[in-house]
Design a protein around this motif. Sequence first.
Motif, PDB file in Angstrom:
ATOM      1  N   ASN A 177       1.093 -10.097   0.548  1.00 20.48           N
ATOM      2  CA  ASN A 177       1.172  -9.229  -0.630  1.00 20.48           C
ATOM      3  C   ASN A 177       1.728  -7.852  -0.277  1.00 20.48           C
ATOM      4  O   ASN A 177       2.500  -7.283  -1.041  1.00 20.48           O
ATOM      5  N   LEU A 178       1.336  -7.320   0.869  1.00 24.15           N
ATOM      6  CA  LEU A 178       1.870  -6.026   1.296  1.00 24.15           C
ATOM      7  C   LEU A 178       3.368  -6.139   1.564  1.00 24.15           C
ATOM      8  O   LEU A 178       4.144  -5.261   1.171  1.00 24.15           O
TER       9      LEU A 178
ATOM     10  N   VAL B 283       4.821   5.253  -2.908  1.00 24.83           N
ATOM     11  CA  VAL B 283       4.561   6.442  -2.089  1.00 24.83           C
ATOM     12  C   VAL B 283       3.375   6.176  -1.171  1.00 24.83           C
ATOM     13  O   VAL B 283       3.419   6.466   0.029  1.00 24.83           O
ATOM     14  N   GLU B 284       2.314   5.588  -1.713  1.00 22.05           N
ATOM     15  CA  GLU B 284       1.148   5.282  -0.878  1.00 22.05           C
ATOM     16  C   GLU B 284       1.489   4.270   0.215  1.00 22.05           C
ATOM     17  O   GLU B 284       1.101   4.443   1.371  1.00 22.05           O
ATOM     18  N   ALA B 285       2.208   3.229  -0.150  1.00 21.43           N
ATOM     19  CA  ALA B 285       2.569   2.210   0.835  1.00 21.43           C
ATOM     20  C   ALA B 285       3.407   2.794   1.966  1.00 21.43           C
ATOM     21  O   ALA B 285       3.230   2.429   3.132  1.00 21.43           O
TER      22      ALA B 285
ATOM     23  N   PRO C 111       0.344   3.184   5.133  1.00 15.82           N
ATOM     24  CA  PRO C 111       0.333   1.717   5.139  1.00 15.82           C
ATOM     25  C   PRO C 111      -1.067   1.124   5.347  1.00 15.82           C
ATOM     26  O   PRO C 111      -1.390   0.087   4.774  1.00 15.82           O
ATOM     27  N   LYS C 112      -1.888   1.802   6.125  1.00 15.23           N
ATOM     28  CA  LYS C 112      -3.249   1.298   6.357  1.00 15.23           C
ATOM     29  C   LYS C 112      -4.043   1.269   5.058  1.00 15.23           C
ATOM     30  O   LYS C 112      -4.744   0.290   4.778  1.00 15.23           O
ATOM     31  N   ALA C 113      -3.919   2.297   4.244  1.00  9.94           N
ATOM     32  CA  ALA C 113      -4.628   2.328   2.962  1.00  9.94           C
ATOM     33  C   ALA C 113      -4.163   1.188   2.062  1.00  9.94           C
ATOM     34  O   ALA C 113      -4.975   0.557   1.370  1.00  9.94           O
TER      35      ALA C 113
ATOM     36  N   ALA D 150      11.309   0.624   3.886  1.00 13.26           N
ATOM     37  CA  ALA D 150      10.560  -0.412   3.177  1.00 13.26           C
ATOM     38  C   ALA D 150      11.096  -1.806   3.511  1.00 13.26           C
ATOM     39  O   ALA D 150      10.313  -2.751   3.689  1.00 13.26           O
ATOM     40  N   ILE D 151      12.402  -1.929   3.621  1.00  9.44           N
ATOM     41  CA  ILE D 151      13.005  -3.208   4.019  1.00  9.44           C
ATOM     42  C   ILE D 151      12.525  -3.591   5.418  1.00  9.44           C
ATOM     43  O   ILE D 151      12.115  -4.737   5.653  1.00  9.44           O
ATOM     44  N   GLU D 152      12.567  -2.649   6.329  1.00  5.73           N
ATOM     45  CA  GLU D 152      12.124  -2.924   7.702  1.00  5.73           C
ATOM     46  C   GLU D 152      10.665  -3.360   7.732  1.00  5.73           C
ATOM     47  O   GLU D 152      10.316  -4.324   8.413  1.00  5.73           O
TER      48      GLU D 152
END
Length: 113
Positions: free
Chosen positions: A11-12, A95-97, A101-103, A48-50
């Motif tokens: 999902n992430l 923005v959060e992702a 990323p941990k959140a 984001a792609i990476e």
Amino acid sequence: MAYEPKRAVNNLAHEYAECAAFYTVSSKLFESQDPKLAEQMNQAAIRAIEYSQILTSEKLTDARIEMAAKSIIKDLDNEIANVSIILNKYSDRCVEAMTDPKARMDYWLMKRD
């Protein structure tokens, strides 16, 4: 019951692909009005792609980006004024992702259906 780790990772990765599409389309929209912002969005799209490719694969990431871009373009309905629609839908979580990323992973690990 919370999502198992494999589902949370998937999902992430999907979310990163959607964010890549969001940043790519947004970059094109702002290219002439604010080139600096457009370049920042383009760089966010590349990251984001990476991230999505690391979590899944290049092939799956590309397919997800294409699917998300089509949805975003449909939401815009050929009107730049509709940018608010995609900002509301994607901006905060992307923005959060990208910044925490941990959140976002914790969000998916704690998510319940």
